[in-house]
Design a protein around this motif. Structure first.
Motif, PDB file in Angstrom:
ATOM      1  N   VAL A  33       0.836  -1.201   0.000  1.00 40.33           N
ATOM      2  CA  VAL A  33       0.000   0.000   0.000  1.00 40.33           C
ATOM      3  C   VAL A  33       0.869   1.249   0.000  1.00 40.33           C
ATOM      4  N   GLU A  34       1.911   1.244   0.820  1.00 42.50           N
ATOM      5  CA  GLU A  34       2.766   2.421   0.930  1.00 42.50           C
ATOM      6  C   GLU A  34       3.533   2.695  -0.363  1.00 42.50           C
ATOM      7  N   GLU A  35       3.871   1.640  -1.085  1.00 43.53           N
ATOM      8  CA  GLU A  35       4.646   1.807  -2.322  1.00 43.53           C
ATOM      9  C   GLU A  35       3.768   2.159  -3.514  1.00 43.53           C
ATOM     10  N   ALA A  36       2.455   1.941  -3.402  1.00 39.11           N
ATOM     11  CA  ALA A  36       1.550   2.228  -4.512  1.00 39.11           C
ATOM     12  C   ALA A  36       1.324   3.729  -4.660  1.00 39.11           C
ATOM     13  N   THR A  37       1.022   4.144  -5.889  1.00 30.99           N
ATOM     14  CA  THR A  37       0.695   5.541  -6.159  1.00 30.99           C
ATOM     15  C   THR A  37      -0.815   5.714  -6.033  1.00 30.99           C
ATOM     16  N   PRO A  38      -1.291   6.450  -5.028  1.00 30.92           N
ATOM     17  CA  PRO A  38      -2.748   6.586  -4.836  1.00 30.92           C
ATOM     18  C   PRO A  38      -3.415   7.237  -6.045  1.00 30.92           C
ATOM     19  N   LEU A  39      -4.663   6.878  -6.266  1.00 30.00           N
ATOM     20  CA  LEU A  39      -5.432   7.497  -7.338  1.00 30.00           C
ATOM     21  C   LEU A  39      -6.743   8.043  -6.793  1.00 30.00           C
ATOM     22  N   THR A  40      -7.394   8.861  -7.596  1.00 30.37           N
ATOM     23  CA  THR A  40      -8.692   9.401  -7.201  1.00 30.37           C
ATOM     24  C   THR A  40      -9.798   8.500  -7.734  1.00 30.37           C
ATOM     25  N   ALA A  41     -10.901   8.418  -7.022  1.00 31.88           N
ATOM     26  CA  ALA A  41     -12.020   7.571  -7.438  1.00 31.88           C
ATOM     27  C   ALA A  41     -13.277   8.008  -6.703  1.00 31.88           C
ATOM     28  N   THR A  42     -14.412   7.597  -7.237  1.00 28.72           N
ATOM     29  CA  THR A  42     -15.703   7.907  -6.613  1.00 28.72           C
ATOM     30  C   THR A  42     -16.005   6.892  -5.523  1.00 28.72           C
ATOM     31  N   VAL A  43     -16.386   7.379  -4.357  1.00 29.17           N
ATOM     32  CA  VAL A  43     -16.691   6.497  -3.228  1.00 29.17           C
ATOM     33  C   VAL A  43     -18.147   6.048  -3.289  1.00 29.17           C
ATOM     34  N   ASN A  44     -18.371   4.756  -3.066  1.00 28.91           N
ATOM     35  CA  ASN A  44     -19.718   4.191  -2.996  1.00 28.91           C
ATOM     36  C   ASN A  44     -20.132   4.147  -1.527  1.00 28.91           C
TER      37      ASN A  44
END
Length: 242
Positions: A166-177
């Motif tokens: 998780v820490e190494e991943a690049t976060p992305l934006t998304a719509t929350v359900n």
């Protein structure tokens, strides 16, 4: 009080109406206190609980339907807040990595067409998405659904360092359900109290989002008409609407 004594004896915090009536009847007949009455009724309670768990014990299909919630639990065990986000036309659990930024986790529990589609799509965002595989035929972080004879009855486990991924991943934006998040809050509510919780089951011919099984049966439903909910009341001890 009844729920607490039942929890101590059987691991599930439950006191459906039928048990309340039996306890009160025993108190009136013999003058017992609540704890003594529940202990007296222990053989009956054990029989009902054992029969319910045996009847509803999840198979492969039930476990696949629960995959997003099992994966969300795994993320929470690693200390992450979880939201459910819309991606690739489906809803996925995701570790929250900041305001409006997420690391989604794609659970692959079979090799059906939908799972293959999700696996192919997630490869395109491999730096931002973690793929967990509970089947040897699919790529991803190797995980296993462990089944046990006591609550929570089944859960997802992996030897992998999920925190590092998780820490190494690049976060992305998304719509929350948000509706899926509400359903998950019920999943946690019942699991924490020792119920066997099933996803996408039918009871009395009516599909429910969650079915929690203890001494009684409790349904969590969304998107159902009033008529269906009225019918459902014949088969469960309580209904929670989302």
């Amino acid at each position: 009080m009844i729920e607490k004594v039942v929890k101590e004896l059987f691991g599930v915090e439950d006191a459906p109406k039928w048990l309340e009536k039996e306890v009160l009847r025993k108190i009136e007949e013999s003058g017992m206190d609540i704890q003594s009455a529940v202990h007296y009724l222990a053989p009956l309670i054990a029989e009902v609980h054992r029969a319910n768990i045996s009847k509803y014990r999840p198979g492969g299909s039930s476990i696949r339907k629960a995959s997003v919630y099992l994966t969300a639990e795994l993320l929470e065990r690693w200390g992450y807040k979880v939201e459910f986000v819309e991606l690739f036309g489906t809803t996925l659990p995701a570790a929250v990595r900041g305001e409006g930024r997420y690391v989604p986790v794609v659970p692959i529990f079979d090799t059906k067409k939908k799972s293959k589609y999700l696996a192919a799509k997630s490869k395109r965002l491999m730096h931002s998405i973690i793929q967990i595989s509970a089947t040897p035929e699919a790529e991803g972080v190797v995980a296993e659904v462990l089944r046990v004879e006591k609550p929570p009855y089944y859960y997802l486990y992996t030897y992998a360092d999920i925190g590092k991924l998780v820490e190494e991943a690049t976060p992305l934006t998304a719509t929350v359900n948000k509706k899926r998040g509400k359903i998950y809050s019920y999943w946690k509510f019942f699991r924490e109290r020792g119920y066997l919780v099933l996803v996408g089951r039918e009871i009395g011919g009516i599909a429910v989002d969650l079915l929690a099984v203890g001494l009684g049966k409790y349904a969590v439903v969304s998107g159902n008409s009033g008529k269906k909910v009225a019918r459902l009341r014949k088969f469960v001890d309580a209904i929670y609407l989302v």
